[in-house]
Design a protein around this motif. Structure first.
Motif, PDB file in Angstrom:
ATOM      1  N   CYS A  98     105.070 -10.400  36.195  1.00 14.26           N
ATOM      2  CA  CYS A  98     104.664 -11.052  37.438  1.00 14.26           C
ATOM      3  C   CYS A  98     105.177 -10.237  38.618  1.00 14.26           C
TER       4      CYS A  98
ATOM      5  N   CYS B 244     107.626 -13.081  40.701  1.00 12.18           N
ATOM      6  CA  CYS B 244     108.945 -13.521  40.206  1.00 12.18           C
ATOM      7  C   CYS B 244     109.489 -12.628  39.094  1.00 12.18           C
TER       8      CYS B 244
ATOM      9  N   CYS C 186     100.926 -16.193  35.943  1.00 14.42           N
ATOM     10  CA  CYS C 186     102.299 -16.029  35.455  1.00 14.42           C
ATOM     11  C   CYS C 186     102.754 -17.319  34.780  1.00 14.42           C
TER      12      CYS C 186
ATOM     13  N   GLN D 222     105.623 -18.442  34.524  1.00 14.13           N
ATOM     14  CA  GLN D 222     106.749 -19.068  35.239  1.00 14.13           C
ATOM     15  C   GLN D 222     106.327 -19.669  36.571  1.00 14.13           C
ATOM     16  N   CYS D 223     105.745 -18.819  37.444  1.00 14.91           N
ATOM     17  CA  CYS D 223     105.482 -19.295  38.803  1.00 14.91           C
ATOM     18  C   CYS D 223     104.003 -19.509  39.075  1.00 14.91           C
TER      19      CYS D 223
ATOM     20  N   SER E  62     101.727 -17.397  39.605  1.00 14.55           N
ATOM     21  CA  SER E  62     101.101 -16.362  40.447  1.00 14.55           C
ATOM     22  C   SER E  62     100.028 -15.617  39.645  1.00 14.55           C
TER      23      SER E  62
HETATM   24 ZN   LIG Z   1     105.793 -15.303  38.372  1.00 18.21          ZN
END
Ligand SMILES: [Zn+2]
Length: 896
Positions: free
Chosen positions: A421, A424, A437, A439-440, A442
């Motif tokens: 990503c 992040c 992503c 996690q975030c 994006s």
């Molecule tokens: Zn991310």
């Protein structure tokens, strides 16, 4: 009688391609389902897609095709899965070279996407070459199931495998010491590094203790790595250095301070007994560094020039740095001495450049959890390695296995399914290309630029080619496969990895047998190389002598795991064997088409008929036994000997006499010769598929036209490739008395032939003979016609009795099989000429004896391979014996 004729000579050019097409069109390469029979399956070791046929390929094709044809004839559902490997580095280098040559551009200049596109185009253009060449060898694989390691299905399998290993924690990304190839600018695995012993230098220098005049003497073969040292290590019990442990010393020129540490790894006897520790550029030092928590300094750029950590040496090439630094150290009074040193230099298996151990961030497969089940499978006997001695090698390797660096800084291959990503920096590993992503969320993702080691995809080969990860009908029917056949040189590269990955992903060993063949060497046992100029091109061999001749040479020259010496003479000799098969078939076919309409009369069979039928059964039994223990080469040699030495040279000669005798001898002989030829062609088919198929088709057609009931019990099959394999019969059904009696006749004939040859008797001359045959009198009398024909005796002046013969004066006595024979050899009219001939032969024999004795007393006897020496010894014995006999004959001839 219907007309039937065969061309006089066998023309393999005309036959091979046509037969291959016929087999393929008839669907014989596809597995045939059979109730109650286990499928027999081989996954072909995939050759490099843009490669060209070499003898290594010819060897595996010949061996695997032999096993496949054998099992197909046994009636097993038989499948040989062909395919090719994208061969990451090899192919990429070829395309790069071509790009540079044709457009003077590098891959970096045209960019990744264009380069990969270009590589696919290259594959489309040259990818068919190797598979066409495999067809020429007669490879009976199922082309409908052909696969490529980068095709869609296999790419899916690779992703699935990667993600599963990642999810189980068996794949990780980390910064470790790896092997770096500066020319190719990629990491390579331990297996791709070869160590060559070379002459180098050991450089002795001073490690000055900080703030003192004291120093520790240290030696190294690579002075430039001094710049990356982070400790000096000594043995804790070494009196010389014990007081220095815990102090600091100064890195020469850079004057960085580093600690003096102690470690029992240090060998007090070796060198100065003190070690410099460079964790960034030496595998052993890396381990010590880990144990002691030492910092790692990377000194090199990716092209093996020195980086900023080298201070004043930054920018220099590694070898220029070595010289410059040493010169500076000499100036500074830090150099002690240099001495010549034999060392192991790590070189790239591809290209040969010197590999640099270097710390780098790569992807690794955790091997130990995979190795344990792979060890157990072989220990439990679920997988058998042939020959067995390689089992130990396999255990040893798996017990000491290190994690496998699977990422390569290349463009051609399976790209690693990991995305980073840009917001992040989290990493997402996924089966399908992610859009976000993990996690975030994006959408700014960047895929890992590296591709996987080409052995990662070939490690999945036995099951990915059958449809894994889907549960396809092929996977359910044909997996696990049966035999994995390959050269012993890729036991670790490929075989061990297939076993580990097969067990991991399918829970089953991917095959039950690993058969390893040897490397091919030249006729004198030397490795084939361009520099020696002894490379044999299999395509040229096939053009000149035919595919059968090449196959037979490779197969009969091999025993499991041992190297094969290939000489042109032998290939040529085996071309003659194919011709012999053809000529024998012509003779049999001729008899079949001319024969009278009578069935065989088994109760009135001649001794020769009974003998050859018994010998046939012995050979069938022996070949079946040898096949069951993977001694294919020996089996081939036995069929060859039987066909040529017994069937063609003895039996067919005797059958000619029987054909002249009228019935029932003629019908019996015709039935017998057709039956034995049929069996021989079946036994030979896996070795020489083309000539046997062609000859067998003629035999079948002739027998069917003749309508005399000549033929196998179950009737004639559609083609030899799918005909039934001859089954072994219990040994106690053998006609032992025929074997014993015929042996007597054979020994007698051979002995007479030998004397005739030794005496230089005109081969056409019929000579009178008196035979005192003792207990064999009845047998010899019954066989007198055969004897007269084959030993060229005069039937009108041939006397046989149990004893007390009255030979003519001057008849030469010989003894064979306890039978006394007197031959009235015509004395050569010209004694002087005869004497001259014998003396000439004697002096030639003696010259050979002198030469061979000298040779065997020379260092040759110790240096040459045992087999070669043995051959020369036999040759010496032969010439000694010949000289002795010639001496005797000269004595017989009397003085002048
Ligand atoms: Zn991310």
């Amino acid at each position: 009688m219907p007309e039937f004729s065969m061309p006089k000579a066998y023309d393999f050019h005309q036959v091979e391609q046509r037969l291959y097409q016929q087999w393929n069109d008839a669907g014989h390469f596809r597995p045939r389902p059979a109730q109650g029979r286990q499928p027999f399956v081989i996954s072909m070791p995939p050759p490099n897609v843009t490669g060209e046929l070499h003898l290594g390929h010819a060897m595996f094709v010949a061996m695997e095709d032999l096993m496949i044809r054998y099992h197909r004839m046994l009636g097993d559902p038989t499948l040989w899965v062909p395919g090719s490997d994208h061969a990451g580095i090899a192919t990429q280098l070829q395309v790069e070279k071509d790009l540079l040559r044709t457009e003077e551009q590098t891959r970096e200049e045209i960019g990744r996407e264009a380069f990969v596109e270009r590589t696919w185009a290259w594959k489309a253009k040259y990818g068919g070459v190797i598979t066409r060449q495999l067809r020429r060898l007669g490879a009976s694989c199922d082309w409908d199931r052909e696969r490529f390691t980068l095709d869609e299905g296999l790419s899916r399998a690779v992703r699935e495998a990667f993600v599963r290993l990642y999810e189980k924690g068996l794949i990780y990304r980390g910064t470790y010491l790896i092997n770096w190839s500066p020319g190719l600018k990629t990491a390579v695995s331990d297996l791709e590094v070869e160590y060559s012993e070379e002459q180098g230098q050991l450089y002795y220098f001073k490690y000055m203790i900080a703030g003192s005049d004291e120093f520790i003497p240290v030696a190294t073969t690579r002075p430039e790595t001094i710049l990356g040292d982070t400790a000096v290590a000594v043995h804790p019990d070494d009196e010389r250095y014990r007081h220095l442990i815990g102090k600091t010393c100064l890195v020469p020129i850079l004057k960085r301070t580093i600690p003096v540490i102690h470690d029992t790894y240090v060998d007090r006897e070796f060198g100065t007994g003190a070690l410099k520790i460079t964790p960034g550029h030496d595998p052993a030092d890396y381990e010590i560094g880990q144990r002691h928590g030492l910092p790692i300094i990377n000194l090199l750029n990716t092209d093996a020039t020195l980086n900023e950590n080298a201070g004043p040496y930054a920018g220099l090439d590694r070898y220029a740095c070595r010289e410059r630094l040493w010169a500076d150290m000499q100036m500074a009074g830090l150099a002690l001495k240099t001495e010549p040193y034999r060392m192991q230099v790590p070189r790239s298996q591809r290209g040969g450049e010197v590999i640099e151990p270097m710390v780098s961030t790569q992807w690794f497969v955790r091997m130990q959890p995979l190795a344990e089940p792979a060890l157990a499978a072989v220990q439990r006997g679920e997988i058998r390695i042939v020959p067995e001695r390689f089992t130990k090698v396999y255990f040893n390797w798996l017990e000491n296995i290190r994690d496998w660096c699977v990422s390569r800084q290349l463009w051609w291959g399976h790209r690693i399914p990991a995305w980073y990503c840009e917001e992040c920096e989290a990493m997402t590993v996924a089966r399908d290309d992610p859009s976000q992503c993990s996690q975030c969320g994006s959408s700014h993702l960047r895929q890992d630029p590296d591709v996987l080691d080409t052995w990662f995809s070939s490690g999945l080969w036995p099951f990915s080619t059958l449809g894994w990860p889907e549960s396809t009908p092929d996977l359910r029917t044909f997996y696990p496969t049966s035999v994995l056949e390959t050269g012993y040189d890729i036991l670790f590269f490929w075989v061990a990895r297939m076993i580990m990955l097969g067990l991991e992903f399918t829970g089953k060993p991917p095959f039950h047998t690993v058969y390893l063949h040897g490397m091919i060497r030249d006729g004198q046992g030397r490795k084939m190389s361009k520099t020696l100029g002894n490379v044999i091109d299999p395509l040229q061999m096939m053009d000149e002598f035919g595919a059968d001749a090449l196959r037979l040479t490779l197969l009969t020259g091999s025993t499991p795991g041992n190297d094969v010496n290939l000489s042109l003479d032998r290939v040529e000799g085996n071309r003659n064997f194919a011709n012999k098969v053809w000529n024998a078939t012509r003779l049999v076919v001729g008899s079949v088409t001319r024969a009278e309409a009578l069935p065989a009369a088994p109760n009135e069979r001649s001794l020769a008929d009974r003998w050859i039928l018994a010998r046939r059964q012995q050979v069938v039994n022996e070949v079946n036994r040898l096949f069951s223990i993977h001694q294919y080469g020996e089996a081939g040699r036995q069929v060859y000997e039987f066909f040529w030495g017994e069937f063609a040279d003895w039996y067919l000669e005797l059958a000619k006499l029987e054909l002249e005798q009228g019935e029932p001898a003629a019908s019996n002989a015709t039935h017998t010769m057709a039956a034995v030829l049929d069996t021989c062609l079946r036994l030979l088919h896996p070795f020489t598929p083309f000539v046997t198929e062609e000859a067998w088709g003629r035999l079948r057609d002739a027998c069917q036209l003749a309508q005399q009931g000549y033929g196998p019990q179950g009737g004639w099959e559609a083609a030899l490739i799918v005909a039934a394999w001859p089954a072994a019969a219990p040994g106690d059904t053998l006609d032992q008395s025929a074997l014993a009696s015929f042996q007597v006749v054979q020994q007698l004939i051979s002995a007479i032939r030998n004397v005739r040859a030794e005496r230089g008797v005109d081969p056409k001359a019929r000579i009178p003979a008196w035979i005192a045959a003792g207990e064999h009198a009845a047998l010899v009398a019954e066989q007198s016609q055969a004897l007269a024909a084959l030993a060229r005796l005069d039937p009108d002046r041939l006397q046989v009795s149990s004893g007390g013969v009255q030979p003519a004066e001057g008849a030469i006595p010989i003894v064979a099989a306890n039978i006394e024979v007197f031959l009235a050899l015509e004395q050569p009219a010209d004694h002087a000429a005869e004497r001259q001939r014998l003396e000439r032969e004697l002096s030639q024999a003696r010259a050979q004896v002198t030469r061979l004795q000298a040779l065997l007393e020379s260092p040759f006897a110790e240096r040459a391979p045992a087999q070669v020496v043995e051959k020369e010894r036999l040759s010496l014995a032969f010439h000694l014996e010949a000289a002795r006999k010639l001496d005797d004959q000269l004595a017989l001839l009397g003085g002048q």
